[in-house]
Scaffold this motif. Sequence first.
Motif, PDB file in Angstrom:
ATOM      1  N   VAL A  27      -4.307 -16.640 -47.177  1.00  0.00           N
ATOM      2  CA  VAL A  27      -4.301 -17.010 -48.595  1.00  0.00           C
ATOM      3  C   VAL A  27      -5.487 -17.885 -49.000  1.00  0.00           C
ATOM      4  N   GLY A  28      -6.260 -18.383 -48.052  1.00  0.00           N
ATOM      5  CA  GLY A  28      -7.383 -19.247 -48.420  1.00  0.00           C
ATOM      6  C   GLY A  28      -8.297 -19.529 -47.259  1.00  0.00           C
ATOM      7  N   VAL A  29      -9.421 -20.169 -47.576  1.00  0.00           N
ATOM      8  CA  VAL A  29     -10.414 -20.582 -46.581  1.00  0.00           C
ATOM      9  C   VAL A  29     -10.876 -21.986 -46.940  1.00  0.00           C
ATOM     10  N   VAL A  30     -11.029 -22.829 -45.924  1.00  0.00           N
ATOM     11  CA  VAL A  30     -11.639 -24.155 -46.081  1.00  0.00           C
ATOM     12  C   VAL A  30     -12.920 -24.141 -45.265  1.00  0.00           C
ATOM     13  N   LEU A  31     -14.042 -24.516 -45.892  1.00  0.00           N
ATOM     14  CA  LEU A  31     -15.338 -24.511 -45.209  1.00  0.00           C
ATOM     15  C   LEU A  31     -15.949 -25.897 -45.265  1.00  0.00           C
ATOM     16  N   HIS A  32     -16.424 -26.363 -44.099  1.00  0.00           N
ATOM     17  CA  HIS A  32     -17.096 -27.667 -43.993  1.00  0.00           C
ATOM     18  C   HIS A  32     -18.486 -27.460 -43.407  1.00  0.00           C
ATOM     19  N   CYS A  33     -19.494 -27.959 -44.113  1.00  0.00           N
ATOM     20  CA  CYS A  33     -20.877 -27.930 -43.639  1.00  0.00           C
ATOM     21  C   CYS A  33     -21.391 -29.364 -43.703  1.00  0.00           C
ATOM     22  N   GLN A  34     -21.409 -30.017 -42.548  1.00  0.00           N
ATOM     23  CA  GLN A  34     -21.765 -31.433 -42.493  1.00  0.00           C
ATOM     24  C   GLN A  34     -23.179 -31.690 -43.006  1.00  0.00           C
ATOM     25  N   SER A  35     -24.144 -30.870 -42.601  1.00  0.00           N
ATOM     26  CA  SER A  35     -25.533 -31.136 -42.981  1.00  0.00           C
ATOM     27  C   SER A  35     -25.770 -30.965 -44.482  1.00  0.00           C
ATOM     28  N   ALA A  36     -24.912 -30.208 -45.166  1.00  0.00           N
ATOM     29  CA  ALA A  36     -25.032 -30.047 -46.619  1.00  0.00           C
ATOM     30  C   ALA A  36     -24.069 -30.969 -47.367  1.00  0.00           C
ATOM     31  N   ASP A  37     -23.325 -31.798 -46.629  1.00  0.00           N
ATOM     32  CA  ASP A  37     -22.336 -32.687 -47.241  1.00  0.00           C
ATOM     33  C   ASP A  37     -21.385 -31.855 -48.117  1.00  0.00           C
ATOM     34  N   PHE A  38     -20.849 -30.790 -47.520  1.00  0.00           N
ATOM     35  CA  PHE A  38     -20.064 -29.808 -48.270  1.00  0.00           C
ATOM     36  C   PHE A  38     -18.693 -29.630 -47.633  1.00  0.00           C
ATOM     37  N   LEU A  39     -17.663 -29.695 -48.455  1.00  0.00           N
ATOM     38  CA  LEU A  39     -16.301 -29.367 -48.053  1.00  0.00           C
ATOM     39  C   LEU A  39     -15.608 -28.789 -49.278  1.00  0.00           C
ATOM     40  N   ASP A  40     -15.118 -27.569 -49.154  1.00  0.00           N
ATOM     41  CA  ASP A  40     -14.426 -26.963 -50.287  1.00  0.00           C
ATOM     42  C   ASP A  40     -13.461 -25.895 -49.778  1.00  0.00           C
ATOM     43  N   ALA A  41     -12.562 -25.499 -50.665  1.00  0.00           N
ATOM     44  CA  ALA A  41     -11.583 -24.456 -50.376  1.00  0.00           C
ATOM     45  C   ALA A  41     -11.656 -23.409 -51.465  1.00  0.00           C
ATOM     46  N   CYS A  45      -3.650 -16.213 -54.162  1.00  0.00           N
ATOM     47  CA  CYS A  45      -2.238 -16.057 -53.812  1.00  0.00           C
ATOM     48  C   CYS A  45      -1.727 -14.731 -54.375  1.00  0.00           C
ATOM     49  N   ASP A  46      -1.554 -13.740 -53.513  1.00  0.00           N
ATOM     50  CA  ASP A  46      -1.031 -12.431 -53.914  1.00  0.00           C
ATOM     51  C   ASP A  46       0.498 -12.504 -53.891  1.00  0.00           C
ATOM     52  N   GLN A  61       5.267 -22.998 -55.104  1.00  0.00           N
ATOM     53  CA  GLN A  61       5.052 -24.110 -54.171  1.00  0.00           C
ATOM     54  C   GLN A  61       3.876 -23.815 -53.239  1.00  0.00           C
ATOM     55  N   VAL A  62       3.734 -22.581 -52.806  1.00  0.00           N
ATOM     56  CA  VAL A  62       2.584 -22.192 -51.977  1.00  0.00           C
ATOM     57  C   VAL A  62       1.294 -22.428 -52.754  1.00  0.00           C
ATOM     58  N   CYS A  63       1.266 -22.015 -54.015  1.00  0.00           N
ATOM     59  CA  CYS A  63       0.067 -22.220 -54.851  1.00  0.00           C
ATOM     60  C   CYS A  63      -0.208 -23.708 -55.044  1.00  0.00           C
ATOM     61  N   GLU A  64       0.837 -24.508 -55.217  1.00  0.00           N
ATOM     62  CA  GLU A  64       0.644 -25.959 -55.367  1.00  0.00           C
ATOM     63  C   GLU A  64       0.096 -26.557 -54.072  1.00  0.00           C
ATOM     64  N   SER A  65       0.557 -26.073 -52.933  1.00  0.00           N
ATOM     65  CA  SER A  65       0.023 -26.553 -51.648  1.00  0.00           C
ATOM     66  C   SER A  65      -1.450 -26.197 -51.507  1.00  0.00           C
ATOM     67  N   LEU A  66      -1.824 -25.013 -51.950  1.00  0.00           N
ATOM     68  CA  LEU A  66      -3.233 -24.606 -51.906  1.00  0.00           C
ATOM     69  C   LEU A  66      -4.073 -25.448 -52.867  1.00  0.00           C
ATOM     70  N   ALA A  67      -3.524 -25.774 -54.013  1.00  0.00           N
ATOM     71  CA  ALA A  67      -4.228 -26.642 -54.960  1.00  0.00           C
ATOM     72  C   ALA A  67      -4.398 -28.043 -54.367  1.00  0.00           C
ATOM     73  N   PHE A  68      -3.407 -28.515 -53.609  1.00  0.00           N
ATOM     74  CA  PHE A  68      -3.522 -29.807 -52.931  1.00  0.00           C
ATOM     75  C   PHE A  68      -4.685 -29.782 -51.938  1.00  0.00           C
ATOM     76  N   VAL A  69      -4.803 -28.703 -51.172  1.00  0.00           N
ATOM     77  CA  VAL A  69      -5.915 -28.567 -50.220  1.00  0.00           C
ATOM     78  C   VAL A  69      -7.244 -28.663 -50.965  1.00  0.00           C
ATOM     79  N   GLU A  70      -7.331 -27.969 -52.075  1.00  0.00           N
ATOM     80  CA  GLU A  70      -8.543 -28.001 -52.896  1.00  0.00           C
ATOM     81  C   GLU A  70      -8.843 -29.426 -53.372  1.00  0.00           C
ATOM     82  N   ARG A  71      -7.810 -30.161 -53.786  1.00  0.00           N
ATOM     83  CA  ARG A  71      -8.005 -31.541 -54.244  1.00  0.00           C
ATOM     84  C   ARG A  71      -8.462 -32.446 -53.107  1.00  0.00           C
TER      85      ARG A  71
END
Length: 128
Positions: A27-41, A45-46, A61-71
């Motif tokens: 349902v989602g991906v979280v990507l972290h790139c330390q050298s670019a100071d980047f973290l996002d999701a 949700c199908d 609730q699943v969508c709210e959990s995904l929104a929490f990850v994004e926050r």
Amino acid sequence: MTAPRMAYQYVVLRCVPRPDREEFLNVGVVLHCQSADFLDADWSCDRERLRALDPGLDVDQVCESLAFVERVCRGDARAGEAARQPLGQRFGFLKAPRSTVLQPGPVHGGVTDDPARQLAHLRERLVG
């Protein structure tokens, strides 16, 4: 001149409505790139596919959990203490296994010259 290639790590977020059946839907991906100071999701949700796995699943609730990850990724104060940590610690928090309906898969890595574009590509390829 080409942009520098930067290492990144990512996890795929899985919805596991019934762990006893060991079925899940990406349902989602979280990507972290330390050298670019980047973290996002990035997530999608199908609802129909999730309800096919478990008709009683609270998809909102699943969508709210995904929104929490994004926050958490974006440092939004509504996500609490986790969002106030440095990016690397936030990624560590998000990639930690949990026994909930929303679970991170294994950590993978790669290189990119554009973390945001890479995140969108991974979400399209791995989530749909």
